[in-house]
Design a protein around this motif. Structure first.
Motif: not given
Length: 142
Positions: A76-90
């Protein structure tokens, strides 16, 4: 939506301040920095995690008061986190400040690749045609 890299090296940033890879120093007051968390994850389990795994675990481990999270709640937490744009490992401090390339295999699993290593040099020079090279983001505008 798949946020992972495949057959890609995230090369160190053009303005990386070191000439060879270095272990990130511990944070203040014993709190681990993002660099330390990511370095520990990737050095403890090379080739085990994807970019999404690293981003989620980094976020999770830096949350205060969460403690051990049951698997159902993790999803559930993972789905919520990735529902918003995230900075990549770059944008990770490892290739930006500490000289670590991030090498993703065909399955999207990442390993640390020290900038002084022969593998890193060959890939950046274009001698490994099946690996795409992307630079880490610069720390400063240039």
């Amino acid at each position: 939506m798949d946020l992972n890299y495949y057959d890609t090296l995230i090369a160190v940033a053009e303005d990386c301040p070191v000439d060879e890879s270095t272990v990130p120093p511990p944070g203040r007051d014993g709190k681990k920095t993002i660099a330390v968390v990511q370095f520990e994850m990737l050095s403890d389990g090379p080739g085990e995690l994807t970019q999404e795994d690293v981003l989620f675990e980094t976020w999770l481990r830096r949350q205060e008061g969460l403690g051990a999270v049951p698997e159902a709640e993790r999803a559930e937490l993972r789905a919520r986190l990735f529902a918003k744009p995230q900075a990549c490992l770059r944008a990770s401090p490892l290739p930006k400040k500490y000289g670590w390339g991030l090498l993703f295999d065909a399955r999207g699993r990442v390993t640390l690749c020290p900038m002084e290593s022969e593998d890193y040099r060959r890939i950046v020079a274009g001698s490994v045609p099946d690996v795409t090279v992307r630079r880490a983001m610069r720390s400063r505008r240039g």
